[in-house]
Design an enzyme around this catalytic site. Structure first.
Site, PDB file in Angstrom:
ATOM      1  N   VAL A 132      18.127   3.268   6.936  1.00  0.00           N
ATOM      2  CA  VAL A 132      18.494   2.948   5.731  1.00  0.00           C
ATOM      3  C   VAL A 132      19.190   1.696   5.835  1.00  0.00           C
ATOM      4  CG1 VAL A 132      19.736   3.649   3.793  1.00  0.00           C
ATOM      5  CG2 VAL A 132      18.567   5.422   5.136  1.00  0.00           C
ATOM      6  N   LYS A 205      15.163   6.926   1.485  1.00  0.00           N
ATOM      7  CA  LYS A 205      16.494   6.437   2.048  1.00  0.00           C
ATOM      8  C   LYS A 205      17.591   7.006   1.290  1.00  0.00           C
ATOM      9  CE  LYS A 205      14.781   1.664   2.859  1.00  0.00           C
ATOM     10  NZ  LYS A 205      14.409   0.395   2.377  1.00  0.00           N
ATOM     11  N   GLY A 302      13.673  -6.974   7.664  1.00  0.00           N
ATOM     12  CA  GLY A 302      13.565  -8.224   8.521  1.00  0.00           C
ATOM     13  C   GLY A 302      13.606  -7.615  10.069  1.00  0.00           C
TER      14      GLY A 302
HETATM   15  N1  HSE Z   1      10.300  -2.551   2.148  1.00  0.00           N
HETATM   16  C1  HSE Z   1      11.579  -2.426   2.505  1.00  0.00           C
HETATM   17  C2  HSE Z   1      12.293  -3.331   1.588  1.00  0.00           C
HETATM   18  C3  HSE Z   1      11.663  -2.547   3.755  1.00  0.00           C
HETATM   19  O1  HSE Z   1      11.695  -3.968   0.804  1.00  0.00           O
HETATM   20  O2  HSE Z   1      13.592  -3.278   1.537  1.00  0.00           O
HETATM   21  C4  HSE Z   1      12.974  -2.054   4.577  1.00  0.00           C
HETATM   22  O3  HSE Z   1      13.065  -0.670   4.561  1.00  0.00           O
END
Ligand code: HSE
Length: 426
Positions: A132, A205, A302
């Site tokens: 998360v 999350k 990232g």
């Molecule tokens: N796809 C997710 C985002 C990546 O855009 O935040 C991180 O969990």
């Protein structure tokens, strides 16, 4: 200096970031720990692709089970993702008493009870900071820093892709699809963009945060989820005119003995700190009964931010190994949480009403009969089709009452299109 051997499972973007981070900051980390964590083995089905980080010969192998079972592997870092092989790997490592670091939010949201149970049964560590908030140490804040609090409320912007899309739509007038394509180009989106824009990534999350904050497993199917697909630029603009910004929010609240856990777009007042979180940034606001409101902000995805948190977890696990205190911060859950079906909040309603006398009064009457009180109302000049947009903000009302009122309103022949209903939080 003594070393601790890490078996890394999954050599994708974040895996390469972990290898690179440990190499770049290895001396610093070793000085802090008094021992040196080293990448002992990396398991990935693809053993040939160049990830742009140096790996010594013999380190990269294709057999994950072999790495887990190897007696020299002391810590397992699972970055495979998904809920298949990753689950089997983690359970196998935990059963052998080997501590595990994972960033796998889908797996924990769906199989948290099983995985936390396996860690507790073998008295070993499961760390999942990067599941998360990417580079934001929010999991650690909940497990440790806020451990003395009863958590009253969590509001989170937890999906960088959605926040990027909303920011670009609002600030730059970009269409939804173009903003999504940009976020994908930047590497923030999930492989299946539906996970991001339909709210499921945020729901994973939210379930993890709610479970941790309340010590009860929150089943994923109990989380109410709405994404940002189909959100109209018109509502983003009207919200701004009224002093709000639309964000995809994870909301976790206590509701008596039960929990209110949901993910949906929401109007947040412009003066609220979460309204200023723009682009791919994430933020989580946690209200504890002792601490009051606390805020955690940073990059939610990232390679390097995620690697930062994975390495932070490795560091903690190594500390536990060195001090012979495995399981020092167990995840304690007392069973499944009761999650409410109804909840109360304020609403933004955009009705499309026939531009004739008494129509507005009729719509307002329906709301009134369902116990919904209007806080403000604006009628905009509409396109020349006989209908006008009417935007109302309500006082707090029950979700079921609001849904029933809107069913009634939308069935009236003076209504030209289904009413847009967004919640207001903050
Ligand atoms: N796809 C997710 C985002 C990546 O855009 O935040 C991180 O969990």
């Amino acid at each position: 200096m003594k070393t601790v051997n890490i078996g890394l499972l999954g050599f994708g973007t974040v895996g390469a970031g972990v290898v690179d981070g440990l190499r770049r900051n290895g001396n610093l980390i070793a000085a802090r720990l008094g021992v040196r964590p080293v990448i002992y083995r990396i398991a990935d089905l693809d053993t040939t692709r160049d990830r742009g980080v140096p790996v010594e010969k013999g380190v990269l192998v294709s057999d994950a089970a072999g790495v887990i079972d190897d007696p020299n592997t002391q810590v397992v870092v699972e970055l495979i993702g998904g809920t298949g092989a990753a689950r089997a790997c983690i359970l196998s490592a935990l059963k052998q008493g080997k501590p595990v670091v994972t960033a796998n939010k889908a797996l924990l949201a769906e199989h948290g009870a099983e995985i936390f149970g396996a860690a507790n049964a073998s008295g070993t560590d499961i760390y999942f900071g990067a599941s998360v908030g990417g580079g934001i140490p929010i999991i650690r804040a909940l497990r440790e820093g806020l451990a003395g609090n009863r958590i009253e409320r969590i509001l989170g912007i937890l999906n960088g892709t959605c926040n990027y899309i909303l920011t670009r739509m609002e600030a730059d007038g970009l269409p939804f699809e173009a903003a999504l394509a940009e976020a994908q180009d930047k590497g923030y989106a999930e492989a299946d963009p539906g996970l991001d824009i339909d709210g499921h990534d945020t729901a994973h999350k939210a379930a993890i945060l709610a479970s941790l904050a309340h010590g009860m497993i929150v089943p994923l199917d109990a989380v109410r989820v709405e994404g940002i697909r189909g959100l109209a630029k018109l509502d983003i603009r009207y919200a701004a005119d009224l002093g709000y910004r639309i964000k995809l929010l994870a909301v976790v609240k206590r509701a008596g003995g039960a929990l209110d856990v949901r993910v949906h777009p929401a109007l947040v007042p412009l003066h609220h700190v979460l309204a200023s979180v723009s682009g791919v940034f994430n933020a989580v606001m946690v209200r504890g009964d002792l601490a009051g409101d606390t805020l955690y902000y940073g990059r939610g995805a990232g390679r390097e931010p995620t690697a930062s948190t994975v390495i932070g977890d490795v560091v903690d696990i190594v500390r536990n190994l060195v001090s012979a205190s495995p399981g020092r911060v167990p995840v304690v859950t007392t069973g499944p949480a009761e999650v409410v079906r109804d909840f109360s909040t304020r609403y933004y309603l955009r009705m499309t009403l026939s531009d004739r006398p008494r129509v507005l009064a009729q719509a307002a009457d329906v709301l009134g009969r369902h116990g919904i009180s209007i806080a403000s109302a604006i009628q905009k000049e509409g396109p020349d089709d006989g209908f006008v947009p009417v935007v109302m903000l309500t006082h707090e009302a029950d979700e079921t009452a609001c849904a029933a009122a809107l069913r009634e309103i939308d069935a009236m022949d003076v209504v030209g299109a289904p009413t847009v209903r967004l919640r207001i939080e903050g």
